[in-house]
Enzyme design. Structure first.
Site, PDB file in Angstrom:
ATOM      1  N   ASP A  62     -15.412 194.851 -73.415  1.00 37.01           N
ATOM      2  CA  ASP A  62     -16.212 195.929 -74.005  1.00 37.01           C
ATOM      3  C   ASP A  62     -16.264 197.146 -73.092  1.00 37.01           C
ATOM      4  O   ASP A  62     -16.942 198.118 -73.396  1.00 37.01           O
ATOM      5  CB  ASP A  62     -17.617 195.450 -74.371  1.00 37.01           C
ATOM      6  CG  ASP A  62     -18.462 195.073 -73.158  1.00 37.01           C
ATOM      7  OD1 ASP A  62     -17.907 194.947 -72.055  1.00 37.01           O
ATOM      8  OD2 ASP A  62     -19.686 194.891 -73.324  1.00 37.01           O
TER       9      ASP A  62
ATOM     10  N   SER B 149     -19.468 188.926 -68.813  1.00 33.88           N
ATOM     11  CA  SER B 149     -18.791 190.211 -68.619  1.00 33.88           C
ATOM     12  C   SER B 149     -17.907 190.195 -67.378  1.00 33.88           C
ATOM     13  O   SER B 149     -16.967 189.433 -67.283  1.00 33.88           O
ATOM     14  CB  SER B 149     -19.841 191.328 -68.567  1.00 33.88           C
ATOM     15  OG  SER B 149     -19.246 192.593 -68.547  1.00 33.88           O
TER      16      SER B 149
END
Length: 309
Positions: A249, A100
């Site tokens: 995301d 991430s």
């Protein structure tokens, strides 16, 4: 590899650590076999972000899955939400290799069951950790009589169509000029595809996929990482700026004046719009949201539910 080492990388909702000292092929192979046994599915989807280590680590994980007789569908480079979409579309468990917003030396594993049902500490991750530890200690299950098969599939176009349907009829949308800073992350692949056919002008900053993050960290929650996007929005007179994290995301907004929009404001706006088209529904929001979010949901006739993630 000892259980103490697994304690370092198994978090509440994923597996994450530095490569190769905390996360390596041996560990990923064991976690892959453990996940295959836990999911008990004939097929597992695997995707990865642009970090170089993802190639080796995801291949090792796939080998572990196939050792237990399950087939692997390699989705290739993807954003995490694309993986979740594919898990629903193909009704299969899914695994995403990404760290991430973390620096380049990190990588990680996000797992879900079919339909993108989450796998966290209380929903399977503890069992997977225990099984992986047994495998690493040499006491795990033997290989299946028949090894699973590997195939490849591209679902990016299907995913883009799915995302665009949330916006409704393109003809009803106001033409906007948008700048997207994808920070050399997976937004560089996904964002242009999603914007195809929409009435928006799109300029992408740092769209080249590069897991070394040569321009700035892919962590938009840090205001310092928004500076290039803010400057470009002001310079071009754009209507909106979008800042994505590494696996695309999460997205943070910058308004037409180049000012960051709080995540709580964005969540409240989305909740209000969702409740306009889906009256009375339940809206899930996370711990870092301000009280304005549940208040807005209640005012709009929805049911607010607070969750850890």
């Amino acid at each position: 590899m000892a259980m103490a080492s697994l304690d370092e990388v198994f978090k509440a909702y994923d597996v994450r650590g530095t490569v190769p000292d905390q996360l390596n092929g041996e560990l990923c192979r064991a976690v892959g076999a453990a996940f295959a046994r836990f999911a008990a599915s004939p097929q597992v989807l695997i995707a990865r972000d642009m970090r170089e280590s993802g190639v080796e680590l995801s291949a090792a994980f796939a080998d572990g899955v196939m050792s237990q007789g399950a087939d692997v569908v390699d989705l290739g480079l993807a954003s995490t939400d694309l993986l979740y979409f594919a898990s629903g579309q193909l009704d299969s468990p899914g695994v995403m290799f990404t760290a991430s917003h973390n620096p380049a030396k990190y990588n990680g594993i996000k797992m879900c069951l079919s339909g993108a049902r989450p796998v966290g500490q209380d929903t399977g991750l503890a069992e997977i950790k225990s099984e992986a530890a047994a495998i690493l200690a040499g006491g795990g299950p033997p290989p299946a009589a028949k090894k699973g098969q590997l195939s490849h599939r591209d679902v990016l176009s299907d995913y883009a169509v799915h995302v665009r349907q949330f916006a409704g009829d393109p003809a009803s949308l106001k033409p906007l000029q948008v700048v997207a800073d994808t920070a050399n992350g997976m937004g560089g692949l996904v964002v242009p595809k999603v914007f195809e056919g929409m009435p928006f002008g799109l300029e992408v900053l740092y769209g080249e996929l590069d897991g070394s993050f040569p321009n700035h960290p892919a962590d938009p929650i840090q205001v310092a990482n928004l500076r290039d996007l803010q400057a470009k929005v002001r310079e071009t007179g754009a209507d909106l700026g979008l800042a994505f994290d590494g696996d695309a995301d999460r997205v943070f907004l910058v308004d037409e004046k180049g000012q960051p929009v709080s995540g709580s404001t964005t969540t409240a706006m989305l909740a209000s719009e969702m409740l306009r088209t889906h009256p009375g529904e339940t809206i899930i929001y996370n711990l870092i949201c301000s009280k304005a979010v549940p208040e807005t949901i209640l005012e709009e006739g929805g049911k607010p539910v607070r969750t850890r993630v």
